[in-house]
Design an enzyme around this catalytic site. Structure first.
Site, PDB file in Angstrom:
ATOM      1  N   TYR A 128      21.157  32.887  89.514  1.00  0.00           N
ATOM      2  CA  TYR A 128      20.658  32.375  88.221  1.00  0.00           C
ATOM      3  C   TYR A 128      19.857  33.448  87.481  1.00  0.00           C
ATOM      4  O   TYR A 128      19.931  33.561  86.260  1.00  0.00           O
ATOM      5  CB  TYR A 128      19.791  31.126  88.435  1.00  0.00           C
ATOM      6  CG  TYR A 128      20.593  29.911  88.840  1.00  0.00           C
ATOM      7  CD1 TYR A 128      21.186  29.088  87.889  1.00  0.00           C
ATOM      8  CD2 TYR A 128      20.769  29.585  90.185  1.00  0.00           C
ATOM      9  CE1 TYR A 128      21.941  27.976  88.264  1.00  0.00           C
ATOM     10  CE2 TYR A 128      21.516  28.474  90.567  1.00  0.00           C
ATOM     11  CZ  TYR A 128      22.099  27.680  89.601  1.00  0.00           C
ATOM     12  OH  TYR A 128      22.845  26.594  89.976  1.00  0.00           O
ATOM     13  N   ASP A 131      11.819  22.251  91.350  1.00  0.00           N
ATOM     14  CA  ASP A 131      13.143  22.855  91.167  1.00  0.00           C
ATOM     15  C   ASP A 131      13.156  24.244  91.789  1.00  0.00           C
ATOM     16  O   ASP A 131      12.122  24.924  91.832  1.00  0.00           O
ATOM     17  CB  ASP A 131      13.516  22.949  89.684  1.00  0.00           C
ATOM     18  CG  ASP A 131      15.012  23.175  89.520  1.00  0.00           C
ATOM     19  OD1 ASP A 131      15.769  22.187  89.556  1.00  0.00           O
ATOM     20  OD2 ASP A 131      15.440  24.339  89.401  1.00  0.00           O
ATOM     21  N   ARG A 188      10.394  10.584  83.090  1.00  0.00           N
ATOM     22  CA  ARG A 188      10.775  11.866  82.494  1.00  0.00           C
ATOM     23  C   ARG A 188      10.543  11.835  80.984  1.00  0.00           C
ATOM     24  O   ARG A 188      10.079  12.820  80.403  1.00  0.00           O
ATOM     25  CB  ARG A 188      12.228  12.166  82.790  1.00  0.00           C
ATOM     26  CG  ARG A 188      12.667  13.545  82.318  1.00  0.00           C
ATOM     27  CD  ARG A 188      14.033  13.796  82.876  1.00  0.00           C
ATOM     28  NE  ARG A 188      14.747  14.943  82.398  1.00  0.00           N
ATOM     29  CZ  ARG A 188      14.910  15.347  81.165  1.00  0.00           C
ATOM     30  NH1 ARG A 188      14.306  14.734  80.180  1.00  0.00           N
ATOM     31  NH2 ARG A 188      15.666  16.393  80.887  1.00  0.00           N
ATOM     32  N   ARG A 200      18.292  11.227  87.550  1.00  0.00           N
ATOM     33  CA  ARG A 200      18.646  10.472  86.337  1.00  0.00           C
ATOM     34  C   ARG A 200      19.487   9.232  86.561  1.00  0.00           C
ATOM     35  O   ARG A 200      19.703   8.467  85.630  1.00  0.00           O
ATOM     36  CB  ARG A 200      19.365  11.414  85.354  1.00  0.00           C
ATOM     37  CG  ARG A 200      18.418  12.407  84.713  1.00  0.00           C
ATOM     38  CD  ARG A 200      19.184  13.554  84.105  1.00  0.00           C
ATOM     39  NE  ARG A 200      19.804  14.331  85.168  1.00  0.00           N
ATOM     40  CZ  ARG A 200      20.553  15.413  84.982  1.00  0.00           C
ATOM     41  NH1 ARG A 200      20.824  15.822  83.769  1.00  0.00           N
ATOM     42  NH2 ARG A 200      21.063  16.070  86.005  1.00  0.00           N
ATOM     43  N   ARG A 247      18.661  14.955  95.614  1.00  0.00           N
ATOM     44  CA  ARG A 247      18.414  14.501  94.238  1.00  0.00           C
ATOM     45  C   ARG A 247      18.110  12.998  94.174  1.00  0.00           C
ATOM     46  O   ARG A 247      18.477  12.330  93.200  1.00  0.00           O
ATOM     47  CB  ARG A 247      19.601  14.818  93.314  1.00  0.00           C
ATOM     48  CG  ARG A 247      19.777  16.290  93.021  1.00  0.00           C
ATOM     49  CD  ARG A 247      18.896  16.734  91.859  1.00  0.00           C
ATOM     50  NE  ARG A 247      18.978  18.179  91.706  1.00  0.00           N
ATOM     51  CZ  ARG A 247      19.726  18.803  90.797  1.00  0.00           C
ATOM     52  NH1 ARG A 247      20.411  18.098  89.926  1.00  0.00           N
ATOM     53  NH2 ARG A 247      19.751  20.102  90.741  1.00  0.00           N
TER      54      ARG A 247
HETATM   55  O1  CP3 Z   1      16.465  16.490  95.616  1.00  0.00           O
HETATM   56  C1  CP3 Z   1      15.485  16.106  94.938  1.00  0.00           C
HETATM   57  O2  CP3 Z   1      15.384  14.938  94.487  1.00  0.00           O
HETATM   58  C2  CP3 Z   1      14.301  17.052  94.747  1.00  0.00           C
HETATM   59  C3  CP3 Z   1      14.230  17.766  93.514  1.00  0.00           C
HETATM   60  C4  CP3 Z   1      15.260  18.836  93.210  1.00  0.00           C
HETATM   61  C5  CP3 Z   1      15.709  19.100  91.896  1.00  0.00           C
HETATM   62  N1  CP3 Z   1      16.480  20.231  91.931  1.00  0.00           N
HETATM   63  C6  CP3 Z   1      15.373  18.307  90.713  1.00  0.00           C
HETATM   64  C7  CP3 Z   1      16.193  18.450  89.502  1.00  0.00           C
HETATM   65  C8  CP3 Z   1      15.838  19.786  94.053  1.00  0.00           C
HETATM   66  C9  CP3 Z   1      15.756  19.933  95.560  1.00  0.00           C
HETATM   67  C10 CP3 Z   1      16.603  20.667  93.222  1.00  0.00           C
HETATM   68  C11 CP3 Z   1      17.313  21.841  93.739  1.00  0.00           C
HETATM   69  C12 CP3 Z   1      18.137  22.645  92.832  1.00  0.00           C
HETATM   70  N2  CP3 Z   1      17.913  22.931  91.515  1.00  0.00           N
HETATM   71  C13 CP3 Z   1      19.292  23.353  93.232  1.00  0.00           C
HETATM   72  C14 CP3 Z   1      19.827  23.403  94.638  1.00  0.00           C
HETATM   73  C15 CP3 Z   1      20.555  22.181  95.026  1.00  0.00           C
HETATM   74  C16 CP3 Z   1      21.843  21.956  94.313  1.00  0.00           C
HETATM   75  O3  CP3 Z   1      21.914  20.933  93.606  1.00  0.00           O
HETATM   76  O4  CP3 Z   1      22.772  22.751  94.494  1.00  0.00           O
HETATM   77  C17 CP3 Z   1      19.792  24.017  92.105  1.00  0.00           C
HETATM   78  C18 CP3 Z   1      21.029  24.880  92.056  1.00  0.00           C
HETATM   79  C19 CP3 Z   1      18.898  23.757  91.035  1.00  0.00           C
HETATM   80  C20 CP3 Z   1      18.945  24.312  89.653  1.00  0.00           C
HETATM   81  C21 CP3 Z   1      19.105  23.248  88.656  1.00  0.00           C
HETATM   82  N3  CP3 Z   1      18.127  22.330  88.332  1.00  0.00           N
HETATM   83  C22 CP3 Z   1      20.238  22.976  87.862  1.00  0.00           C
HETATM   84  C23 CP3 Z   1      21.542  23.757  87.925  1.00  0.00           C
HETATM   85  C24 CP3 Z   1      19.915  21.890  87.051  1.00  0.00           C
HETATM   86  C25 CP3 Z   1      20.751  21.331  85.946  1.00  0.00           C
HETATM   87  C26 CP3 Z   1      21.841  20.472  86.444  1.00  0.00           C
HETATM   88  C27 CP3 Z   1      21.462  19.042  86.322  1.00  0.00           C
HETATM   89  O5  CP3 Z   1      21.647  18.298  87.271  1.00  0.00           O
HETATM   90  O6  CP3 Z   1      20.974  18.676  85.225  1.00  0.00           O
HETATM   91  C28 CP3 Z   1      18.616  21.459  87.395  1.00  0.00           C
HETATM   92  C29 CP3 Z   1      17.872  20.330  86.815  1.00  0.00           C
HETATM   93  C30 CP3 Z   1      17.291  19.332  87.761  1.00  0.00           C
HETATM   94  N4  CP3 Z   1      16.657  19.608  88.931  1.00  0.00           N
HETATM   95  C31 CP3 Z   1      17.267  17.918  87.554  1.00  0.00           C
HETATM   96  C32 CP3 Z   1      16.577  17.367  88.640  1.00  0.00           C
HETATM   97  C33 CP3 Z   1      16.229  15.926  88.861  1.00  0.00           C
HETATM   98  C34 CP3 Z   1      17.799  17.195  86.347  1.00  0.00           C
HETATM   99  C35 CP3 Z   1      16.814  17.441  85.257  1.00  0.00           C
HETATM  100  C36 CP3 Z   1      16.649  16.320  84.288  1.00  0.00           C
HETATM  101  O7  CP3 Z   1      15.907  15.347  84.585  1.00  0.00           O
HETATM  102  O8  CP3 Z   1      17.210  16.470  83.201  1.00  0.00           O
END
Ligand code: CP3
Length: 344
Positions: free
Chosen positions: A152, A75, A38, A29, A25
């Protein structure tokens, strides 16, 4: 051609003087520049599907910190969307999807070969990044592992214990296994297209692998990873692959051998000494600093970072967190972690 890329050297099994580093990540944010882009995109999914802006946010942590790898900005839940599920994000809560709980829901899904129409903008982001990244930076593509993505799709949202997915597995095993099969095929298609677009390594995120126990872990975490890895290697030569069966515990042991992964990523529930003795003996490992140090910083961060570097110094290691960095992290703590890894 790629011998100067430290991440690829570690993935090939080389023990480096200083471990290469990137962060789960890393585009997120906690960075003001991410929040600005964003806001320009409107919402998270619009950002994922806007190749120019997704390229920009992927590059932001590379510019700021000079990480050794960039991870494609996208994602894991885009694959269910490409298979036909509805997907949206509720601000402050997380993802929501239309649920798959019966045969009719499953039958409405598209075949795996049809995902590319939706996912083409993601491949464009990969192509942009392959052209834009500094020559020493490795480009990592990724997908969610079938079990994690299925949790999910079945629940329609994130769940603390993956209860609905476990329930479907118990009540309608055929349907559950058909869904995992479709996701396995789609994951192969998706990662293959990322590799063709220029990803130099791919990572399989099985964030909820830890809730699979015993044979369930073997059948629904290990077996799909093995199939995906074998197929990608058959199609793309020795493309390096990182597997992340998060919270696998004892099941981390032998995961390299059982799946063919070049690198196994460790979460922070295992100690680095345990990881070095039980997992790094089989190949490259990645990890595993607790994300909270990016919030709290200070001497604890420096001490724990040195501890991890030291514990893994006798084998191939890529430094990373044990899970994604959180939005409340301080960007200065990320710099302190990098300086500590690189400067001793
Ligand atoms: O690592 C990186 O920087 C690459 C991008 C990336 C994102 N999600 C961007 C993201 C990667 C590799 C993921 C993987 C992901 N997404 C996983 C597996 C890894 C883990 O964290 O366990 C999972 C379970 C998801 C599903 C997901 N996406 C959730 C549960 C959420 C909401 C939780 C949160 O942090 O808000 C997301 C949103 C998400 N994916 C964000 C980002 C940067 C935040 C979104 C925002 O900008 O509001």
């Amino acid at each position: 051609m790629t011998a100067h890329k430290t991440i690829l050297r570690a993935l090939a099994g080389e023990t480096l003087e200083t471990p290469p580093i990137w962060m789960m990540r890393q585009a997120g944010r906690y960075l003001p520049e991410y929040k600005a882009t964003r806001a320009e995109a409107g919402d998270f999914l619009s950002l994922c599907y806007n190749s120019d802006l997704a390229t920009e946010v992927t590059l932001q942590p590379i510019r700021r910190y000079g990480f050794d790898a960039a991870i494609l900005f996208a994602d894991i839940l885009l694959v269910p969307q490409a298979l036909g599920a509805d997907l949206w994000f509720v601000t402050g809560e997380g993802p929501r999807l239309s649920t798959i709980t019966n045969e009719a829901g499953f039958k409405a899904l598209k075949p795996a070969s049809d995902i590319h129409e939706t996912l083409n903008p993601i491949y464009q982001t990969v192509r942009n990044l392959a052209a834009a990244l500094p020559k020493e930076t490795t480009l990592i593509g990724f997908a969610g592992a079938p079990w994690t993505v299925a949790t999910y799709m079945i629940a329609g949202q994130g769940t603390p214990d993956q209860g609905p997915a476990h329930a479907l597995k118990a009540e309608n095993k055929d349907l559950f296994e058909a869904l995992l099969e479709r996701l396995t095929e789609a994951t192969i298609e998706y990662l293959s297209a990322q590799i063709e677009a220029g990803a130099e390594c791919v990572k399989l995120f099985d964030s909820w692998a830890g809730s699979l126990k015993g044979e369930d872990f073997d059948n629904y975490a290990t077996a799909p990873a093995k199939r995906i890895i074998a197929e990608l290697k058959a199609r793309h030569g020795d493309i390096p692959i990182i597997a992340f069966p998060r919270q696998a515990g004892d099941k981390y042991i032998g995961f390299h051998e059982k799946t063919g992964a070049d690198c196994v990523a460790l979460d922070d529930s295992v100690s680095p000494e345990w990881g070095a003795a039980n997992v790094q003996t089989s190949g490259c490992v990645q990890g595993n600093l607790a994300s909270r140090h990016m919030v709290t910083g200070g001497d604890d961060l420096v001490r724990e970072t040195r501890h991890i570097v030291d514990a893994f110094k006798n084998g191939p290691h890529i430094f990373n967190l044990g899970h994604g960095i959180t939005p409340d992290a301080d960007p200065d703590n990320v710099q302190l972690m990098i300086d500590t890894v690189r400067g001793g």
